[in-house]
Design a protein around this motif. Structure first.
Motif, PDB file in Angstrom:
ATOM      1  N   VAL A 228       0.845  -1.185   0.000  1.00 23.24           N
ATOM      2  CA  VAL A 228       0.000   0.000   0.000  1.00 23.24           C
ATOM      3  C   VAL A 228       0.884   1.239   0.000  1.00 23.24           C
ATOM      4  O   VAL A 228       1.780   1.376   0.839  1.00 23.24           O
ATOM      5  CB  VAL A 228      -0.943   0.015   1.217  1.00 23.24           C
ATOM      6  N   MET A 229       0.626   2.152  -0.946  1.00 26.54           N
ATOM      7  CA  MET A 229       1.389   3.392  -1.083  1.00 26.54           C
ATOM      8  C   MET A 229       0.826   4.433  -0.134  1.00 26.54           C
ATOM      9  O   MET A 229      -0.316   4.864  -0.280  1.00 26.54           O
ATOM     10  CB  MET A 229       1.254   3.883  -2.521  1.00 26.54           C
ATOM     11  N   LEU A 230       1.613   4.825   0.862  1.00 29.53           N
ATOM     12  CA  LEU A 230       1.116   5.728   1.906  1.00 29.53           C
ATOM     13  C   LEU A 230       1.769   7.104   1.841  1.00 29.53           C
ATOM     14  O   LEU A 230       2.979   7.238   1.646  1.00 29.53           O
ATOM     15  CB  LEU A 230       1.349   5.109   3.283  1.00 29.53           C
ATOM     16  N   ASP A 231       0.944   8.097   2.028  1.00 32.18           N
ATOM     17  CA  ASP A 231       1.346   9.501   2.044  1.00 32.18           C
ATOM     18  C   ASP A 231       2.172   9.781   3.300  1.00 32.18           C
ATOM     19  O   ASP A 231       1.903   9.242   4.369  1.00 32.18           O
ATOM     20  CB  ASP A 231       0.064  10.349   2.060  1.00 32.18           C
ATOM     21  N   ASN A 232       3.195  10.656   3.150  1.00 31.06           N
ATOM     22  CA  ASN A 232       3.964  11.059   4.323  1.00 31.06           C
ATOM     23  C   ASN A 232       4.183  12.567   4.351  1.00 31.06           C
ATOM     24  O   ASN A 232       5.112  13.056   4.985  1.00 31.06           O
ATOM     25  CB  ASN A 232       5.310  10.328   4.373  1.00 31.06           C
ATOM     26  N   HIS A 233       3.338  13.296   3.655  1.00 25.02           N
ATOM     27  CA  HIS A 233       3.372  14.749   3.762  1.00 25.02           C
ATOM     28  C   HIS A 233       2.981  15.131   5.183  1.00 25.02           C
ATOM     29  O   HIS A 233       2.175  14.428   5.819  1.00 25.02           O
ATOM     30  CB  HIS A 233       2.379  15.351   2.757  1.00 25.02           C
ATOM     31  N   PRO A 234       3.535  16.204   5.750  1.00 25.14           N
ATOM     32  CA  PRO A 234       3.148  16.602   7.108  1.00 25.14           C
ATOM     33  C   PRO A 234       1.636  16.730   7.297  1.00 25.14           C
ATOM     34  O   PRO A 234       1.129  16.441   8.388  1.00 25.14           O
ATOM     35  CB  PRO A 234       3.853  17.953   7.278  1.00 25.14           C
ATOM     36  N   ASN A 235       0.907  17.109   6.249  1.00 25.99           N
ATOM     37  CA  ASN A 235      -0.548  17.235   6.356  1.00 25.99           C
ATOM     38  C   ASN A 235      -1.261  15.886   6.335  1.00 25.99           C
ATOM     39  O   ASN A 235      -2.480  15.833   6.536  1.00 25.99           O
ATOM     40  CB  ASN A 235      -1.091  18.103   5.222  1.00 25.99           C
ATOM     41  N   ALA A 236      -0.507  14.802   6.094  1.00 25.89           N
ATOM     42  CA  ALA A 236      -1.108  13.470   6.029  1.00 25.89           C
ATOM     43  C   ALA A 236      -0.914  12.669   7.313  1.00 25.89           C
ATOM     44  O   ALA A 236      -1.495  11.606   7.475  1.00 25.89           O
ATOM     45  CB  ALA A 236      -0.511  12.687   4.861  1.00 25.89           C
ATOM     46  N   ARG A 237      -0.092  13.156   8.211  1.00 25.11           N
ATOM     47  CA  ARG A 237       0.226  12.391   9.415  1.00 25.11           C
ATOM     48  C   ARG A 237      -0.872  12.538  10.462  1.00 25.11           C
ATOM     49  O   ARG A 237      -1.517  13.588  10.538  1.00 25.11           O
ATOM     50  CB  ARG A 237       1.577  12.859   9.986  1.00 25.11           C
TER      51      ARG A 237
ATOM     52  N   HIS B 233     -13.512  11.629   6.092  1.00 22.56           N
ATOM     53  CA  HIS B 233     -13.761  12.988   6.565  1.00 22.56           C
ATOM     54  C   HIS B 233     -13.746  13.098   8.091  1.00 22.56           C
ATOM     55  O   HIS B 233     -14.028  14.158   8.631  1.00 22.56           O
ATOM     56  CB  HIS B 233     -15.098  13.487   6.015  1.00 22.56           C
ATOM     57  N   SER B 234     -13.416  11.998   8.762  1.00 25.99           N
ATOM     58  CA  SER B 234     -13.420  12.017  10.231  1.00 25.99           C
ATOM     59  C   SER B 234     -12.039  12.232  10.824  1.00 25.99           C
ATOM     60  O   SER B 234     -11.890  12.249  12.052  1.00 25.99           O
ATOM     61  CB  SER B 234     -14.001  10.706  10.765  1.00 25.99           C
ATOM     62  N   VAL B 235     -11.014  12.383   9.975  1.00 27.60           N
ATOM     63  CA  VAL B 235      -9.636  12.474  10.482  1.00 27.60           C
ATOM     64  C   VAL B 235      -9.079  13.887  10.407  1.00 27.60           C
ATOM     65  O   VAL B 235      -7.917  14.119  10.764  1.00 27.60           O
ATOM     66  CB  VAL B 235      -8.710  11.502   9.711  1.00 27.60           C
ATOM     67  N   GLY B 236      -9.884  14.846   9.924  1.00 28.85           N
ATOM     68  CA  GLY B 236      -9.432  16.229   9.888  1.00 28.85           C
ATOM     69  C   GLY B 236      -8.390  16.525   8.834  1.00 28.85           C
ATOM     70  O   GLY B 236      -7.602  17.468   8.991  1.00 28.85           O
ATOM     71  N   LYS B 237      -8.354  15.744   7.766  1.00 29.43           N
ATOM     72  CA  LYS B 237      -7.393  15.956   6.692  1.00 29.43           C
ATOM     73  C   LYS B 237      -8.131  16.308   5.402  1.00 29.43           C
ATOM     74  O   LYS B 237      -9.219  15.802   5.141  1.00 29.43           O
ATOM     75  CB  LYS B 237      -6.540  14.696   6.472  1.00 29.43           C
ATOM     76  N   GLU B 238      -7.510  17.168   4.605  1.00 33.87           N
ATOM     77  CA  GLU B 238      -8.094  17.585   3.344  1.00 33.87           C
ATOM     78  C   GLU B 238      -7.509  16.774   2.191  1.00 33.87           C
ATOM     79  O   GLU B 238      -6.369  16.311   2.253  1.00 33.87           O
ATOM     80  CB  GLU B 238      -7.841  19.078   3.112  1.00 33.87           C
ATOM     81  N   ALA B 239      -8.285  16.638   1.117  1.00 37.39           N
ATOM     82  CA  ALA B 239      -7.783  15.982  -0.090  1.00 37.39           C
ATOM     83  C   ALA B 239      -6.564  16.762  -0.604  1.00 37.39           C
ATOM     84  O   ALA B 239      -6.535  17.992  -0.510  1.00 37.39           O
ATOM     85  CB  ALA B 239      -8.871  15.932  -1.144  1.00 37.39           C
ATOM     86  N   PRO B 240      -5.528  16.073  -1.088  1.00 36.04           N
ATOM     87  CA  PRO B 240      -5.480  14.649  -1.413  1.00 36.04           C
ATOM     88  C   PRO B 240      -4.961  13.759  -0.283  1.00 36.04           C
ATOM     89  O   PRO B 240      -4.522  12.626  -0.544  1.00 36.04           O
ATOM     90  CB  PRO B 240      -4.496  14.640  -2.576  1.00 36.04           C
ATOM     91  N   HIS B 241      -4.982  14.253   0.941  1.00 33.84           N
ATOM     92  CA  HIS B 241      -4.385  13.529   2.064  1.00 33.84           C
ATOM     93  C   HIS B 241      -5.407  12.733   2.876  1.00 33.84           C
ATOM     94  O   HIS B 241      -5.175  12.463   4.054  1.00 33.84           O
ATOM     95  CB  HIS B 241      -3.658  14.509   2.991  1.00 33.84           C
ATOM     96  N   ASN B 242      -6.536  12.343   2.281  1.00 26.74           N
ATOM     97  CA  ASN B 242      -7.561  11.651   3.066  1.00 26.74           C
ATOM     98  C   ASN B 242      -8.200  10.472   2.345  1.00 26.74           C
ATOM     99  O   ASN B 242      -9.346  10.114   2.621  1.00 26.74           O
ATOM    100  CB  ASN B 242      -8.645  12.635   3.522  1.00 26.74           C
ATOM    101  N   ALA B 243      -7.481   9.857   1.399  1.00 28.03           N
ATOM    102  CA  ALA B 243      -7.981   8.650   0.731  1.00 28.03           C
ATOM    103  C   ALA B 243      -7.612   7.426   1.560  1.00 28.03           C
ATOM    104  O   ALA B 243      -6.433   7.211   1.874  1.00 28.03           O
ATOM    105  CB  ALA B 243      -7.405   8.541  -0.672  1.00 28.03           C
ATOM    106  N   TYR B 244      -8.598   6.616   1.915  1.00 22.05           N
ATOM    107  CA  TYR B 244      -8.387   5.469   2.808  1.00 22.05           C
ATOM    108  C   TYR B 244      -9.001   4.206   2.220  1.00 22.05           C
ATOM    109  O   TYR B 244      -9.793   4.257   1.269  1.00 22.05           O
ATOM    110  CB  TYR B 244      -9.015   5.743   4.176  1.00 22.05           C
ATOM    111  N   SER B 245      -8.626   3.075   2.815  1.00 16.70           N
ATOM    112  CA  SER B 245      -9.188   1.780   2.426  1.00 16.70           C
ATOM    113  C   SER B 245      -9.058   0.832   3.602  1.00 16.70           C
ATOM    114  O   SER B 245      -8.723   1.241   4.723  1.00 16.70           O
ATOM    115  CB  SER B 245      -8.465   1.227   1.193  1.00 16.70           C
ATOM    116  N   SER B 246      -9.306  -0.457   3.365  1.00 21.15           N
ATOM    117  CA  SER B 246      -9.107  -1.504   4.374  1.00 21.15           C
ATOM    118  C   SER B 246      -8.557  -2.730   3.674  1.00 21.15           C
ATOM    119  O   SER B 246      -8.760  -2.923   2.462  1.00 21.15           O
ATOM    120  CB  SER B 246     -10.423  -1.859   5.076  1.00 21.15           C
ATOM    121  N   MET B 247      -7.853  -3.573   4.410  1.00 20.37           N
ATOM    122  CA  MET B 247      -7.286  -4.767   3.803  1.00 20.37           C
ATOM    123  C   MET B 247      -8.376  -5.707   3.317  1.00 20.37           C
ATOM    124  O   MET B 247      -8.236  -6.354   2.265  1.00 20.37           O
ATOM    125  CB  MET B 247      -6.361  -5.471   4.796  1.00 20.37           C
TER     126      MET B 247
END
Length: 349
Positions: free
Chosen positions: A74-83, A174-188
């Motif tokens: 899984v490719m994960l974001d590591n921008h400060p706004n994504a943490r 939308h429950s994590v307080g992050k704006e796009a593009p830092h809020n795309a999620y999934s599950s295994m």
């Protein structure tokens, strides 16, 4: 049987001074019989030994069918706004590699773990696709750079691309307080269900890493804290907890926690892989010298040793070697692989 034969052997030897010529054949025959019995017992023990199924990535014991599951990256974001990221505590192997600018991203690999929430998921870059290829893994990502798209198409990667796959595999959290593009999620669970519907491979061909049965120090210099100065304003540090036998991870000076439970990551092994050809343009890295051979460092159990690595081509696995030239053994648990420029500063204490 062995005990009886030994008694007879000792008795025969004690009498050998007077009757050595007559007893020599008997002694030789008894020795041969003892050796045969020992060999038979060793064969029986080997047959009775049951190989315990383990994760190919972390070495943890699992049910047999889990040890054959295809690996998911899984490719994960590591921008400060994504943490902070969700699901990293459950990742079995994590790569951190520099991308464009002064930033890095993570490739989190899973085989036997299945976090309910994973993210934020971002677009792919070329070096991460190279790692996906060597694990023959399914790749969950949200788009790709132009260079990355060429690699995905050229090598026929089993891709789960958020730009083409929508709900329920990917969603905006939308429950994590992050704006796009830092809020795309999934599950295994959703990722694996999608792969089954697309007839992706059901079993992995990756052979796995070698693991110690018990926690084992690599036998090098004691180093309990170390910091990698990846780029200006971009550092990764590890601090060893001797009682737990794990490292806490720090990103840019802050304790690295998991968004899902607020608990710090627990890292067992850290591999620092030096590469010498970081070619990065506005779309990210195109070639960072991952193919060929090079040097590195291995940290585990509060010790550090020098290692080497080899990779024959983009699809071949990267093989790490210890100081004796043998394949590197890992301790059971999570491994972080830091792929860095060979000229970066590393501070060790």
């Amino acid at each position: 049987i062995i005990s009886l034969l030994l008694v007879l052997l000792l008795f025969s030897v004690s009498c050998s001074k007077k009757e050595e010529p007559e007893l020599a054949p008997l002694v030789e025959e008894l020795e041969e019989e003892i050796e045969e019995v020992q060999e038979e017992e060793e064969e029986i023990e080997e047959e009775q030994q049951v190989l315990v199924p383990r994760s190919l990535l972390s070495g943890v014991e699992v049910a047999g069918e889990l040890a054959e599951l295809p690996i998911v990256g899984v490719m994960l974001d590591n921008h400060p706004n994504a943490r902070w990221q969700a699901g990293l505590r459950e990742a079995e192997i994590v790569y951190e590699i520099r991308v464009e600018g002064n930033f890095t991203r993570y490739l989190a690999l899973f085989q036997v773990t299945d976090p309910e929430v994973i993210g934020p998921i971002r677009s792919a870059r070329t070096p991460f696709i190279t790692r996906i290829l060597e694990y023959d893994a399914i790749f969950a990502h949200f788009g790709a750079s132009a260079h990355g798209t060429k690699s995905l198409n050229s090598f026929g990667v089993h891709s789960v691309d958020g730009m083409a796959v929508g709900l329920p595999v990917y969603y905006r959290n939308h429950s994590v307080g992050k704006e796009a593009p830092h809020n795309a999620y999934s599950s295994m669970a959703e990722i694996r269900e999608y792969t089954q519907s697309r007839s992706f491979p059901e079993k992995t061909e990756f052979e796995g890493y070698e693991f110690y049965d018990e926690p084992t120090a690599p036998g090098g210099e004691k180093v309990e804290e170390f910091t990698l100065y990846i780029m200006p304003g971009n550092t990764t540090a590890y601090s060893y907890l001797s009682e737990e036998g794990i490292y806490h991870r720090y990103k840019d000076g802050a304790l690295h926690i998991d968004e899902n439970d607020g608990e710090p990551l627990e890292v067992t092994n850290v591999i620092v892989q030096f590469v010498g050809n970081f070619m990065v343009d506005s779309e990210g890295p195109t070639d960072i010298g991952e193919v060929g051979e090079g040097k590195g460092l291995f940290f585990s159990q509060g010790e550090q040793v020098e290692i080497t690595w080899e990779k024959a081509d983009r699809e071949a696995p990267t093989v790490f070697f210890d100081q004796e030239g043998q394949p590197l053994q890992l301790n059971i648990g999570q491994t972080f692989i830091q792929v860095v420029d060979e000229n970066i500063e590393i501070n060790m204490e």
